[in-house]
Design a protein around this motif. Structure first.
Motif, short mmCIF file in Angstrom:
data_model
loop_
_atom_site.label_atom_id
_atom_site.label_comp_id
_atom_site.label_asym_id
_atom_site.label_seq_id
_atom_site.Cartn_x
_atom_site.Cartn_y
_atom_site.Cartn_z
N GLY A 246 1.07 -1.01 0.08
CA GLY A 246 0.08 -0.05 -0.06
C GLY A 246 0.68 1.28 -0.11
N GLY A 247 0.24 2.47 -0.42
CA GLY A 247 0.86 3.55 -0.55
C GLY A 247 2.25 3.49 -1.33
N SER A 248 3.47 4.01 -0.81
CA SER A 248 4.76 3.80 -1.71
C SER A 248 5.12 2.80 -2.06
CB SER A 248 5.69 4.79 -0.85
OG SER A 248 6.01 4.27 0.27
N ASP A 249 4.53 1.85 -1.35
CA ASP A 249 5.00 0.36 -1.43
C ASP A 249 4.00 -0.53 -2.18
OD1 ASP A 249 5.74 -2.34 -1.12
OD2 ASP A 249 5.23 -2.53 0.98
N PHE A 250 4.37 -0.66 -3.43
CA PHE A 250 3.54 -1.08 -4.61
C PHE A 250 3.51 -2.66 -4.20
CE2 PHE A 250 4.03 1.78 -8.34
CZ PHE A 250 3.54 3.05 -7.18
N GLY A 251 4.49 -3.28 -3.66
CA GLY A 251 4.53 -4.80 -3.68
C GLY A 251 4.95 -5.35 -5.02
N ALA A 252 4.29 -6.53 -5.45
CA ALA A 252 4.85 -7.10 -6.70
C ALA A 252 3.91 -6.51 -7.73
CB ALA A 252 4.77 -8.71 -6.64
N THR A 253 4.45 -6.60 -9.11
CA THR A 253 3.80 -5.60 -10.18
C THR A 253 4.26 -6.57 -11.28
OG1 THR A 253 5.94 -4.39 -10.68
CG2 THR A 253 4.48 -3.66 -9.24
N GLY A 254 3.41 -6.75 -12.17
CA GLY A 254 3.50 -7.49 -13.22
C GLY A 254 2.05 -7.08 -14.34
N TYR A 255 2.47 -7.14 -15.66
CA TYR A 255 1.45 -7.07 -16.75
C TYR A 255 0.20 -5.93 -16.40
CZ TYR A 255 2.88 -11.46 -18.32
OH TYR A 255 3.75 -12.72 -18.94
N GLY A 256 1.10 -4.83 -15.82
CA GLY A 256 0.07 -3.63 -15.70
C GLY A 256 -0.65 -3.64 -14.28
N LEU A 257 -0.48 -4.83 -13.47
CA LEU A 257 -1.01 -4.90 -12.30
C LEU A 257 0.02 -4.45 -11.14
CD1 LEU A 257 -2.95 -8.26 -12.91
CD2 LEU A 257 -3.89 -5.96 -13.00
N ARG A 258 -0.63 -4.06 -10.03
CA ARG A 258 -0.01 -4.01 -8.90
C ARG A 258 -0.54 -4.64 -7.47
NH1 ARG A 258 0.56 2.83 -8.80
NH2 ARG A 258 -1.86 2.22 -8.27
N GLU A 259 0.31 -5.15 -6.91
CA GLU A 259 -0.30 -6.07 -5.73
C GLU A 259 -0.85 -5.27 -4.93
OE1 GLU A 259 1.65 -9.07 -2.19
OE2 GLU A 259 2.99 -7.93 -3.43
N LYS A 260 -0.39 -4.13 -4.53
CA LYS A 260 -1.24 -3.11 -3.40
C LYS A 260 -2.65 -2.85 -3.88
CE LYS A 260 0.04 1.42 -5.16
NZ LYS A 260 0.30 3.05 -4.51
N ASP A 261 -3.02 -2.85 -5.10
CA ASP A 261 -4.37 -2.65 -5.46
C ASP A 261 -5.09 -3.98 -5.58
OD1 ASP A 261 -3.43 -0.10 -6.07
OD2 ASP A 261 -2.96 -0.64 -8.20
#
Length: 337
Positions: A11-26
């Motif tokens: 969450g916030g500045s910590d996106f977590g993992a990302t890939g294929y236009g997706l963000r873990e935090k979302d």
């Protein structure tokens, strides 16, 4: 009263993992809010608290401190995996602790329900020295729901209906693991709109709907969409529309009182008072859900469609078509026949 603390990872500045236009935090927040909605609407004697309710930066210590101060009975930390795989896995703390056996038993139940509901590849029931399961004073587990950098998993994770399945799997597991008590059918309130506002959710007042044959009724719109957790059989007849959500309809015999969710695709016809329209623009987008961003294809000038419902989406009118698709209701681009 059972107190469940739900932690949407990152969450916030910590996106977590990302890939294929997706963000873990979302994704973790979306799944968590869906899960909260299910728990509060479908179960008695349950309190739920989130470690974050929006796109905030919340440290790991702040998360477990909040759960401990609240004296939660159970903590669930929701994450999305990355780097080297596909599927679902769950974790408890690797070390020795007093409630290890009971925690593992509950984890096993939740794990199996998520696998059952989502169809994820089962990557196993694991142990790790993760902060959320180490520093929480209550029984706690952490789940990794697919791999954001795997094309197959990412395609599932971008689907609203699949996020519903993940939330439903966790809810089913929590129900069995914590022995939650379901509300009666009459008590079950109507599911609220997702936090991202991607689906319309509105009370319909006096609008009527005709069920042309007996169809399955469900507790929630998500269940109606997936065909899981059947509540009742909705008999043929005329009904009031209590609410619409994500293409599903809550029909009731008693105006103003929630009834059962049905999938209109299971009915022979859809809403009463249908009419036809013709496209007058040279080309016009149509959509796969009531969302102006959900473009699916282009209708050509002169094409004729049957309208089964009119919705307001972000302040503009949209028609639902008999095909299940959606199109603008703007008279600049279409005409009624």
């Amino acid at each position: 009263m059972v107190k469940i603390f739900i932690d949407p990872g990152h969450g916030g500045s910590d996106f977590g993992a990302t890939g294929y236009g997706l963000r873990e935090k979302d994704l973790t927040l979306s799944i968590s809010k869906r899960l909260v909605n299910i728990l509060l609407n479908e179960y008695d004697d349950v309190q739920v608290k989130l470690s974050r309710t929006g796109n905030q930066t919340v440290s790991l210590n702040e998360r477990t401190n909040a759960a401990n101060a609240w004296n939660a009975d159970f903590l669930l930390s929701i994450h999305i995996n990355a780097s080297g795989g596909s599927g679902f896995e769950s974790y408890i703390y690797i070390g020795s602790f007093p409630s290890r056996s009971a925690t593992n038993q509950k984890r096993n139940i939740i794990h199996d329900e998520v696998i059952k509901t989502t169809g994820f590849i089962d990557r196993g029931k694991k142990e790790a020295d993760f902060h959320m399961v180490r520093e929480s004073h209550m029984q706690s587990i952490l789940t990794e729901n697919g791999f954001i950098d795997n094309a197959h998993d990412a395609n599932l994770l971008r689907q609203s209906s699949f996020l519903d399945k993940i939330a439903r799997g966790h809810a089913n597991g929590l129900e069995k693991a914590l022995k939650l008590k379901r509300k009666s059918a009459e008590q079950v309130s109507v599911a609220s709109s997702p936090s991202d506002g991607s689906s319309s959710n509105r009370e319909m007042g006096d609008q009527r709907y005709q069920v042309n044959k007996a169809v399955a009724g469900y507790y929630t719109a998500a269940d109606a969409k997936t065909g899981e957790n059947k509540k009742s059989t909705v008999k043929k007849g005329d009904y009031y529309v209590y609410k619409r959500y994500d293409g599903m309809i809550n029909v009731t015999k008693q105006k103003g009182v929630p009834g059962s969710w049905i999938n209109p695709n299971n009915n022979v016809t859809t809403a009463l008072n249908t009419f036809r329209i013709r496209v007058t623009a040279d080309e016009l987008w149509y959509y796969n859900k009531p969302d102006w961003n959900a473009r699916e294809g282009i209708a050509k000038k002169g094409e004729v469609f049957t309208v089964v419902d009119t919705l307001t989406v972000n302040g503009s009118k949209m028609y639902k078509l008999k095909s299940g698709k959606y199109i603008t209701a703007n008279p600049q681009y279409i005409e009624k026949l």
